[in-house]
Design a protein around this motif. Structure first.
Motif, PDB file in Angstrom:
ATOM      1  N   GLU A  62       0.859  -1.514   0.248  1.00 21.97           N
ATOM      2  CA  GLU A  62       0.096  -0.235  -0.121  1.00 21.97           C
ATOM      3  C   GLU A  62       0.955   1.601   0.315  1.00 21.97           C
ATOM      4  O   GLU A  62       0.641   2.259  -0.473  1.00 21.97           O
ATOM      5  CB  GLU A  62      -0.770  -0.235   1.639  1.00 21.97           C
ATOM      6  CG  GLU A  62      -2.035  -1.086   0.867  1.00 21.97           C
ATOM      7  CD  GLU A  62      -3.014  -1.393   2.774  1.00 21.97           C
ATOM      8  OE1 GLU A  62      -4.012  -1.895   2.788  1.00 21.97           O
ATOM      9  OE2 GLU A  62      -2.636  -0.810   3.937  1.00 21.97           O
ATOM     10  N   ILE A  91       2.066   1.559  -3.621  1.00 23.50           N
ATOM     11  CA  ILE A  91       1.082   2.594  -4.952  1.00 23.50           C
ATOM     12  C   ILE A  91       0.389   3.476  -3.630  1.00 23.50           C
ATOM     13  O   ILE A  91       0.163   4.649  -5.167  1.00 23.50           O
ATOM     14  CB  ILE A  91      -0.594   1.802  -3.944  1.00 23.50           C
ATOM     15  CG1 ILE A  91      -0.157   0.077  -4.831  1.00 23.50           C
ATOM     16  CG2 ILE A  91      -1.643   2.220  -4.745  1.00 23.50           C
ATOM     17  CD1 ILE A  91      -1.416  -1.275  -4.603  1.00 23.50           C
ATOM     18  N   THR A  92       1.088   4.374  -2.891  1.00 21.82           N
ATOM     19  CA  THR A  92       0.305   5.612  -2.442  1.00 21.82           C
ATOM     20  C   THR A  92       1.169   6.128  -2.750  1.00 21.82           C
ATOM     21  O   THR A  92       1.716   7.265  -3.482  1.00 21.82           O
ATOM     22  CB  THR A  92       0.834   5.521  -0.613  1.00 21.82           C
ATOM     23  OG1 THR A  92      -0.710   5.060  -0.069  1.00 21.82           O
ATOM     24  CG2 THR A  92       0.388   6.612  -0.798  1.00 21.82           C
ATOM     25  N   ILE A 143       0.642   7.086  -6.494  1.00 21.75           N
ATOM     26  CA  ILE A 143      -0.145   8.245  -6.840  1.00 21.75           C
ATOM     27  C   ILE A 143       0.641   9.507  -6.498  1.00 21.75           C
ATOM     28  O   ILE A 143      -0.146  10.137  -7.458  1.00 21.75           O
ATOM     29  CB  ILE A 143      -1.008   8.125  -6.225  1.00 21.75           C
ATOM     30  CG1 ILE A 143      -2.475   6.468  -6.206  1.00 21.75           C
ATOM     31  CG2 ILE A 143      -2.308   9.202  -5.824  1.00 21.75           C
ATOM     32  CD1 ILE A 143      -3.160   5.960  -5.063  1.00 21.75           C
ATOM     33  N   ASN A 179      -4.064   4.505 -12.542  1.00 25.41           N
ATOM     34  CA  ASN A 179      -4.374   2.802 -12.055  1.00 25.41           C
ATOM     35  C   ASN A 179      -3.535   1.921 -13.165  1.00 25.41           C
ATOM     36  O   ASN A 179      -3.624   0.957 -12.768  1.00 25.41           O
ATOM     37  CB  ASN A 179      -6.038   2.850 -12.008  1.00 25.41           C
ATOM     38  CG  ASN A 179      -6.567   3.152 -10.156  1.00 25.41           C
ATOM     39  OD1 ASN A 179      -5.855   4.309  -9.516  1.00 25.41           O
ATOM     40  ND2 ASN A 179      -7.348   3.082 -10.890  1.00 25.41           N
ATOM     41  N   LYS A 227      -7.263  -1.037  -8.099  1.00 27.21           N
ATOM     42  CA  LYS A 227      -8.584  -0.299  -7.349  1.00 27.21           C
ATOM     43  C   LYS A 227      -8.899  -0.126  -5.898  1.00 27.21           C
ATOM     44  O   LYS A 227      -9.114   0.318  -5.217  1.00 27.21           O
ATOM     45  CB  LYS A 227      -9.833  -0.274  -8.065  1.00 27.21           C
ATOM     46  CG  LYS A 227      -9.095   0.620  -9.839  1.00 27.21           C
ATOM     47  CD  LYS A 227     -10.789   0.534 -10.321  1.00 27.21           C
ATOM     48  CE  LYS A 227     -10.811   1.271 -11.928  1.00 27.21           C
ATOM     49  NZ  LYS A 227     -12.423   0.950 -12.161  1.00 27.21           N
ATOM     50  N   HIS A 266      -6.888  -2.539  -3.298  1.00 22.93           N
ATOM     51  CA  HIS A 266      -5.802  -1.745  -2.635  1.00 22.93           C
ATOM     52  C   HIS A 266      -5.787   0.308  -2.346  1.00 22.93           C
ATOM     53  O   HIS A 266      -6.221   0.725  -1.282  1.00 22.93           O
ATOM     54  CB  HIS A 266      -4.218  -1.382  -3.682  1.00 22.93           C
ATOM     55  CG  HIS A 266      -3.940  -3.270  -2.868  1.00 22.93           C
ATOM     56  ND1 HIS A 266      -3.375  -3.609  -1.700  1.00 22.93           N
ATOM     57  CD2 HIS A 266      -3.487  -3.413  -4.591  1.00 22.93           C
ATOM     58  CE1 HIS A 266      -2.973  -5.243  -1.983  1.00 22.93           C
ATOM     59  NE2 HIS A 266      -3.028  -4.579  -3.295  1.00 22.93           N
ATOM     60  N   ILE A 267      -6.384   0.850  -3.712  1.00 22.94           N
ATOM     61  CA  ILE A 267      -6.454   2.009  -3.019  1.00 22.94           C
ATOM     62  C   ILE A 267      -7.683   2.604  -2.078  1.00 22.94           C
ATOM     63  O   ILE A 267      -7.321   3.909  -1.181  1.00 22.94           O
ATOM     64  CB  ILE A 267      -6.922   3.103  -4.590  1.00 22.94           C
ATOM     65  CG1 ILE A 267      -5.773   3.237  -5.399  1.00 22.94           C
ATOM     66  CG2 ILE A 267      -7.383   4.524  -4.014  1.00 22.94           C
ATOM     67  CD1 ILE A 267      -5.885   3.747  -6.617  1.00 22.94           C
ATOM     68  N   SER A 268      -9.062   2.365  -2.510  1.00 24.46           N
ATOM     69  CA  SER A 268      -9.694   1.910  -1.613  1.00 24.46           C
ATOM     70  C   SER A 268      -9.475   1.652  -0.215  1.00 24.46           C
ATOM     71  O   SER A 268     -10.169   2.711   0.784  1.00 24.46           O
ATOM     72  CB  SER A 268     -11.129   0.910  -1.989  1.00 24.46           C
ATOM     73  OG  SER A 268     -11.867   1.190  -3.638  1.00 24.46           O
ATOM     74  N   ILE A 304      -6.878   1.756   0.977  1.00 23.72           N
ATOM     75  CA  ILE A 304      -5.298   3.096   1.696  1.00 23.72           C
ATOM     76  C   ILE A 304      -6.625   3.987   2.411  1.00 23.72           C
ATOM     77  O   ILE A 304      -6.128   4.948   3.180  1.00 23.72           O
ATOM     78  CB  ILE A 304      -4.536   2.917   0.442  1.00 23.72           C
ATOM     79  CG1 ILE A 304      -3.864   2.145   0.164  1.00 23.72           C
ATOM     80  CG2 ILE A 304      -3.758   4.685   1.068  1.00 23.72           C
ATOM     81  CD1 ILE A 304      -2.947   2.127  -1.153  1.00 23.72           C
ATOM     82  N   ARG A 330      -8.803  10.442  -4.034  1.00 24.06           N
ATOM     83  CA  ARG A 330      -7.105  10.394  -4.648  1.00 24.06           C
ATOM     84  C   ARG A 330      -6.457  11.261  -4.027  1.00 24.06           C
ATOM     85  O   ARG A 330      -5.280  11.623  -4.626  1.00 24.06           O
ATOM     86  CB  ARG A 330      -7.246   9.651  -6.088  1.00 24.06           C
ATOM     87  CG  ARG A 330      -5.973   9.117  -6.436  1.00 24.06           C
ATOM     88  CD  ARG A 330      -6.405   9.393  -8.352  1.00 24.06           C
ATOM     89  NE  ARG A 330      -5.146   8.062  -8.267  1.00 24.06           N
ATOM     90  CZ  ARG A 330      -5.181   7.120  -9.321  1.00 24.06           C
ATOM     91  NH1 ARG A 330      -6.258   5.859  -8.494  1.00 24.06           N
ATOM     92  NH2 ARG A 330      -3.939   6.502  -9.579  1.00 24.06           N
ATOM     93  N   LEU A 332      -5.083  11.794  -1.358  1.00 25.66           N
ATOM     94  CA  LEU A 332      -3.898  10.671  -0.445  1.00 25.66           C
ATOM     95  C   LEU A 332      -2.805  10.862  -1.358  1.00 25.66           C
ATOM     96  O   LEU A 332      -1.681  10.853  -1.675  1.00 25.66           O
ATOM     97  CB  LEU A 332      -4.387   9.809  -1.305  1.00 25.66           C
ATOM     98  CG  LEU A 332      -3.879   7.983  -1.622  1.00 25.66           C
ATOM     99  CD1 LEU A 332      -3.309   8.034   0.193  1.00 25.66           C
ATOM    100  CD2 LEU A 332      -3.882   7.018  -2.165  1.00 25.66           C
TER     101      LEU A 332
END
Length: 210
Positions: free
Chosen positions: A154, A157-158, A161, A167, A182, A184-186, A188, A197, A200
């Motif tokens: 995570e 991915i952060t 972003i 994505n 998607k 994972h982002i939810s 996070i 987003r 984030l």
């Protein structure tokens, strides 16, 4: 086809922007508004994918309307398009959930690219503004490091972003499906108690994750 709401107080400018946007056959300006109040009214009546929003307008400006719209319709994308090369405007807009900040000096092709970037989950900041905004995020507004509940995946991915990756780009870099990214982002966003987003991405920069 993606539905666009055009929010600009000058009618001639709106007409020009509409013609420019609709040169892309995948984009359609389905509604127009002259200020933030009108924009909120249009959101009640139309299914909108993205808003192209001016900042300085009568009755309600673009930053205030961005805040209200993002609270009521968190999934709609908002691209700020303004004549004002002001880093404070940009910072305020991004904090309120705007997905991009573009100056009206940009070429038509850049506007189209920015719209598609926002729609695909990216964040576009005009290069003239980014030169001032990014250092401010990195230094003047940096928050102290605090423990976070994210897993290593995570965090990765952060960070991506925070670098402005979509994505699809994240999925390709990490050899994951777009659906997995998607999810994972939810998770996070839920863990960090963030709205979207854009928040984030700002969190990533402030916490040296990007």
């Amino acid at each position: 086809m993606k539905s666009i709401l055009l929010v600009e107080d000058q009618g001639i400018v709106r007409q020009g922007l509409k013609m420019m946007i609709e040169q892309d056959s995948s984009l359609k300006v389905v509604a127009e508004a002259g200020n933030g109040n009108e924009a909120i009214g249009k959101m009640e009546s139309y299914a909108i994918d993205l808003i192209v929003m001016d900042i300085r307008m009568p009755e309600m400006n673009g930053i205030e309307s961005t805040r209200i719209i993002k609270k009521k319709w968190p999934n709609v994308k908002i691209l700020i398009l303004t004549t004002f090369n002001d880093d404070e405007y940009a910072l305020q807009a991004l904090k309120e959930g705007a997905n991009g900040f573009l100056l009206k000096t940009a070429e038509g092709e850049e506007l189209i690219q920015s719209i598609h970037s926002c729609l695909s989950g990216g964040m576009t900041i005009h290069h003239e503004v980014a030169a001032k905004v990014v250092p401010k995020l990195l230094s003047h507004q940096k928050e102290p490091q605090t423990p976070h509940p994210l897993t290593p995946r995570e965090v990765t991915i952060t960070g991506l972003i925070g670098q402005g990756c979509t994505n699809k780009e994240i999925a390709e870099k990490l050899f994951l499906s777009v659906g997995t990214v998607k999810n994972h982002i939810s998770q996070i966003l839920q863990k960090l108690e963030l709205r979207d987003r854009t928040q984030l991405a700002i969190y990533a920069v402030k916490n040296d994750i990007a």
